[in-house]
Design a protein around this motif. Structure first.
Motif, short mmCIF file in Angstrom:
data_model
loop_
_atom_site.label_atom_id
_atom_site.label_comp_id
_atom_site.label_asym_id
_atom_site.label_seq_id
_atom_site.Cartn_x
_atom_site.Cartn_y
_atom_site.Cartn_z
N ARG A 1 28.24 49.18 11.68
CA ARG A 1 29.22 50.23 11.40
C ARG A 1 30.65 49.73 11.42
O ARG A 1 31.50 50.17 10.66
CB ARG A 1 29.06 51.37 12.42
N PHE A 2 30.96 48.85 12.37
CA PHE A 2 32.32 48.33 12.50
C PHE A 2 32.30 46.80 12.52
O PHE A 2 32.52 46.18 13.56
CB PHE A 2 32.99 48.85 13.77
N PRO A 3 32.05 46.19 11.34
CA PRO A 3 31.90 44.72 11.32
C PRO A 3 33.13 43.97 11.83
O PRO A 3 33.03 42.82 12.23
CB PRO A 3 31.61 44.41 9.85
N HIS A 4 34.29 44.64 11.82
CA HIS A 4 35.49 43.92 12.28
C HIS A 4 35.79 44.16 13.75
O HIS A 4 36.92 44.02 14.19
CB HIS A 4 36.71 44.33 11.44
N PHE A 5 34.79 44.56 14.47
CA PHE A 5 35.04 44.99 15.86
C PHE A 5 35.64 43.90 16.74
O PHE A 5 36.24 44.18 17.75
CB PHE A 5 33.76 45.57 16.49
N LEU A 6 35.47 42.60 16.30
CA LEU A 6 36.02 41.53 17.13
C LEU A 6 37.54 41.51 17.10
O LEU A 6 38.19 41.11 18.06
CB LEU A 6 35.47 40.18 16.68
N THR A 7 38.10 41.97 15.99
CA THR A 7 39.55 41.91 15.86
C THR A 7 40.20 43.29 15.95
O THR A 7 41.36 43.40 16.33
CB THR A 7 39.96 41.24 14.52
N GLU A 8 39.46 44.32 15.61
CA GLU A 8 40.04 45.67 15.66
C GLU A 8 39.19 46.55 16.57
O GLU A 8 37.97 46.49 16.52
CB GLU A 8 39.99 46.31 14.27
N SER A 9 39.87 47.38 17.34
CA SER A 9 39.12 48.30 18.20
C SER A 9 38.52 49.42 17.36
O SER A 9 39.25 50.14 16.70
CB SER A 9 40.05 48.88 19.26
N PRO A 10 37.21 49.56 17.34
CA PRO A 10 36.61 50.61 16.51
C PRO A 10 36.81 51.99 17.12
O PRO A 10 36.81 52.12 18.34
CB PRO A 10 35.13 50.24 16.51
N PRO A 11 37.02 52.96 16.24
CA PRO A 11 37.25 54.31 16.77
C PRO A 11 35.94 55.05 17.06
O PRO A 11 35.56 55.95 16.34
CB PRO A 11 38.01 54.99 15.62
N ILE A 12 35.24 54.63 18.11
CA ILE A 12 34.02 55.37 18.46
C ILE A 12 34.46 56.57 19.29
O ILE A 12 34.57 56.47 20.50
CB ILE A 12 33.03 54.56 19.32
#
Ligand code: ARG
Length: 668
Positions: free
Chosen positions: A262-273
Motif C-alpha cells: 500500500r505504501f511502497p515508499h514507507f522507508l522515506t515517507e511516513s504513510p498516513p495510516i
C-alpha cells in the motif's frame, strides 16, 4: 514469663493431684498413715514443690501487673495502624492470660455502628479460646476468658477504656485525646504513609495490542493498574510501571506485507495510516484469501525476528500509529506507564529456551517444545517453541518473568489482567517456580484479575452495531454526559469556561474510573453512564460534590485557612459533638483501610471508605454549625475547630482521590 506460667500451670495440676490423693485417703496430713508410705512420699514431695511454686507464682503475678502497667508507646507523628496496634495489645494480653494459646491469631473488628455502647473496636477471641480449651478438657466460659484478657491488656495512649460485654466481647473505646492529636498532626504535616517493609514492585498493566483496538478489558486493567501503582507508591514501595504491549508476533508479518504494497515508499515517507484498525482488517482479509500474500507475510515474520532493517522500519511505523492512540488515552486518564512490549524480550526468549533446555525441562510434543508447569504434569503445558520454530505468548511471559526477577530485581510482581487469563498466569507462575526463577519465600506474585464489563442488557459490553467499544469514543461520551449534567445544574452559568471544562473532565473520567474501582474487581460490572453520574449513592459524582462542598466551607468563613499550622497555634481541634467524634473516628481508619487494600490489592475497600467519610461528613455538617450567620447573612461566629475538622476531612479525601485517580476540583 510465659514459659514460667506454663510450668506453673503444669505443676498446679500436680497440686490438685496431691490434694485429691489426700482426700481419697481421707487424710488431712499425708504423714499420718504408714501403710501408704510410698504414696505419702510422693505426695509430700508434691506439697513441698507446691509451696515453692506458690512463692514463684507471687513473683510472676507481680511481673504480670508490672507488664500490664507498661504503656505501649506510639509515635503520634507517624501514621498509626490502629488495628495492628490493637492486635499487638491483645496478642500480649492473650499471651499473658493464656500462654499456651499465645500463638493464636488475634481477631480485631472495627465496630461499624460508631456511636454504639460497644466501643469502637472489638477483640473477638474469647469464644474461640473457650472452644479450644474445652477440647483440652478445661471448662471456662468465654466471658471469664474475656475478663482475663481485658485484665492483661497493657495500657495504650489510643485507648480510653476496655470493657467486657455480652457473652465475651472485649470492647475497646478509642481515646479522644489521641484522636485530637492524630488529626491535628495530619493537619500540620499532611497525610504521611504508614511504615511497611519496602518492596520493589513491578506492575504489568494496561498492556494492549498493537494494531488492535484497546478495548474495555484494557480499560479496566489501565484503571486498576494505575490505582495499584499509586497505592503502592504512597506506601513508599519502589514501583515499576510496565506496559507489556502486544507488539510482536505473527500478525506483524501480514501488516508489514500489506504496508509494503500500500505504501511502497514507507522507508522515506511516513504513510498516513489513519485507521490502523481498518488497515489490520484489510491485511487480515488478504492473508486469509491470498496464498501468495500469506507466504510473504510468513516470510516477513522471519525477517522481522531476524532484525532485518526494512522489516524493523515497517514494524516501527505500525507500532508508532498505535502508540499515538494509546498515548492519547493515557493522557486523558492521567496514566503514567513505561512501554516494554513483547518485542523487548526477543533475545531473552532465545535464552529462556536455552535455559529450560539446559535444565532438561522441555519435552517434544508433535514438533512443539513444551514445558509442564509442575512435576505432576497436571494442567496444561506451556508451548515454549512452536513447531515452526516461533515463540508464543507463553515464551514471552517466561522470558519476562525471568527478566523481572533476575534483571529488574523485583521481589513483588503484579499482573493486572482479566480473569480469562488466570490459567495462563497460574501456569507461568508455577513453571517459573519449577525452573527456579521464582522462590515464593522471597518473591510475591499476584495475578490481579478482574471480571468483564457488561452492557445495560447484562451482556458483554458492545456498541449497538455489535462491535467492541472504542475507548476514545467511550471517553468522549462520558464528556458529553458530564457536560449535560453540569448544564442541568446551571453550573455553566456560574463557572468560568476553564472551571467548567475542569469540572467536566473531573466528572467524566472520575466517574468512569470510580465505577470500575468501586466494585470488587473479581466480579463483572454493568457499564451505565446514568448510574455513574447519579449524585446520590456511592458514585464519583457524589464524592466529588461533597469534596467541593467541604472546600467551600473554609472559603466562605471570610478567613484565611491556607496556613493551617498557624491556625492550630491559636485554635484547637475539638471533638465534642457526637457527630464530630464519629467523623473523627472514621477519618482515623484511613491507614487501616490503605493496608487492607494493599494486602489483597483490592481498591473497592478504599471506595467504600470514601463513601463512609462523605456520609459521616454530611451527618456532621447537618448537625454542627461551622459558620453562624444572622438573618441578613452576616457572619456572627466562625467555629474554627469545626473548620479544622472540615480541612482534615478534605485532606483525607484528597489522598484517597489521588489513589483512585479522581481529580477533585475546588469548584463544580
Ligand atoms: N496483551 C495482552 C492482552 O491483551 C495482555 C498482556 C498482559 N501481560 C502479560 N505479561 N501477559 O491480552
Amino acid at each position: 514469663m510465659s514459659s514460667l506460667i506454663t510450668e506453673l500451670n503444669k505443676l498446679s495440676c500436680l497440686e490438685n493431684v496431691a490434694t485429691e490423693l489426700c482426700a481419697k485417703m481421707q487424710l488431712s496430713n499425708p504423714r499420718e498413715c504408714s501403710p501408704f508410705v510410698k504414696c505419702n512420699d510422693a505426695v509430700i514431695e508434691l506439697l513441698i514443690e507446691n509451696t515453692k511454686l506458690k512463692h514463684r507464682l507471687a513473683i510472676i503475678n507481680q511481673a504480670i501487673s508490672a507488664e500490664k502497667e507498661s504503656v505501649l508507646k506510639i509515635n503520634i507523628n507517624s501514621a498509626l495502624l490502629i488495628t495492628e496496634h490493637l492486635e499487638n495489645i491483645f496478642s500480649q494480653a492473650i499471651g499473658l492470660a493464656y500462654p499456651a494459646f499465645s500463638q493464636i491469631p488475634v481477631i480485631i473488628a472495627a465496630v461499624n455502628n460508631v456511636a454504639s455502647k460497644y466501643g469502637d473496636y472489638q477483640c473477638n477471641n474469647a469464644m474461640g479460646l473457650a472452644k479450644k480449651m474445652k477440647e483440652t478438657g478445661i471448662n471456662i466460659t468465654p466471658r471469664e476468658i474475656a475478663v482475663n484478657i481485658q485484665r492483661c491488656c497493657p495500657a495504650s495512649p489510643i485507648i480510653e477504656k476496655i470493657e467486657v460485654a455480652g457473652a465475651g466481647f472485649v470492647n475497646v473505646f478509642l481515646s479522644k485525646k489521641y484522636a485530637v492529636d492524630a488529626l491535628t498532626n495530619m493537619l500540620r504535616v499532611g497525610i504521611s504513609p504508614p511504615s511497611v517493609p519496602k518492596k520493589r514492585v513491578l506492575v504489568d498493566f494496561s498492556s494492549p495490542n498493537i494494531a488492535k483496538q484497546m478495548h474495555v478489558g484494557h480499560l479496566r486493567s489501565t484503571i486498576i493498574g494505575e490505582s495499584i501503582c499509586r497505592l503502592l507508591e504512597f506506601l513508599q514501595h519502589d514501583v515499576i510501571r510496565i506496559n507489556h504491549l502486544g507488539d510482536w508476533g505473527t500478525q506483524f508479518g501480514m501488516l508489514i506485507a500489506h504496508l509494503e504494497d500500500r505504501f511502497p515508499h514507507f522507508l522515506t515517507e511516513s504513510p498516513p495510516i489513519g485507521d490502523l484498525q481498518a488497515f489490520y482488517k484489510e491485511s487480515k482479509k488478504r492473508f486469509d484469501d491470498d496464498d501468495d500474500f500469506k507466504k510473504r507475510a510468513y516470510n516477513h515474520v522471519v525477517t522481522l525476528q531476524a532484525g532485518d532493517e526494512k522489516s524493523i522500519k515497517a514494524w516501527q511505523l505500525i507500532c508508532d500509529v498505535s502508540r499515538q492512540e494509546f498515548k492519547k488515552i493515557y493522557n486523558r486518564l492521567d496514566v503514567t506507564i513505561k512501554e516494554r512490549g513483547e518485542s523487548f524480550y526477543q533475545s531473552r526468549m532465545l535464552s529462556i529456551v536455552e535455559f529450560l533446555q539446559r535444565k532438561d525441562l522441555l519435552e517434544l510434543d508433535d514438533g512443539r517444545k513444551i514445558m509442564w508447569p509442575n512435576v505432576k504434569k497436571s494442567g496444561i503445558p506451556l508451548t515454549i517453541v512452536k513447531s515452526d520454530g516461533g515463540f508464543t505468548y507463553d515464551t514471552s511471559d517466561m522470558a519476562a518473568i525471568r527478566h523481572r526477577i533476575e534483571e529488574e530485581l523485583a521481589n513483588w510482581l503484579i499482573y493486572v489482567v482479566d480473569s480469562g487469563q488466570s490459567t495462563h498466569f497460574n501456569s507461568i507462575f508455577e513453571a517459573a517456580e519449577r525452573c527456579g526463577i521464582v522462590n515464593l519465600n522471597m518473591h510475591r506474585i499476584d495475578h490481579v484479575q478482574f471480571g468483564v464489563v457488561l452492557g445495560e442488557d447484562g451482556k458483554k459490553f458492545k456498541t449497538r452495531s455489535g462491535d467492541t467499544v472504542k475507548l476514545s469514543d467511550l471517553l468522549d461520551e462520558g464528556m458529553k454526559y458530564s457536560l449535560k449534567q453540569l448544564q442541568q445544574r446551571g453550573r455553566d452559568q456560574i463557572l468560568s469556561p476553564k472551571e467548567l471544562s475542569d469540572a467536566q473532565e473531573a466528572i467524566a473520567y472520575g466517574c468512569i474510573k470510580y465505577a470500575d474501582l468501586c466494585h470488587n474487581r473479581i466480579s463483572d460490572y454493568v457499564f451505565s453512564f446514568d448510574k455513574m453520574l447519579d449524585d446520590r449513592g456511592n458514585t464519583a459524582v457524589y464524592l466529588l460534590y461533597t469534596y467541593t462542598r467541604i472546600c467551600s466551607i473554609a472559603r466562605s468563613s471570610g478567613e484565611d485557612f491556607t496556613n493551617l499550622s498557624k491556625i492550630l497555634d491559636t485554635f484547637n481541634l475539638l471533638l465534642e459533638h457526637e457527630k464530630e467524634w464519629k467523623l473523627a473516628k472514621t477519618l482515623l481508619k484511613l491507614y487501616d483501610i490503605i493496608m487492607k487494600c494493599s494486602n489483597g490489592l483490592y481498591l473497592h475497600f478504599l471506595c467504600e471508605y470514601c463513601f463512609e467519610v462523605c456520609t459521616a461528613f454530611t451527618e456532621f455538617y447537618d448537625s454542627c454549625y461551622c459558620i453562624e450567620k444572622d438573618k441578613s447573612g452576616r457572619i456572627i461566629k466562625v467555629h474554627h475547630s469545626r473548620i479544622l475538622i472540615c480541612e482534615v476531612t478534605a485532606a483525607v479525601l484528597r489522598k484517597c482521590f489521588y489513589i483512585l485517580g479522581l481529580n477533585p476540583v475546588a469548584k463544580m
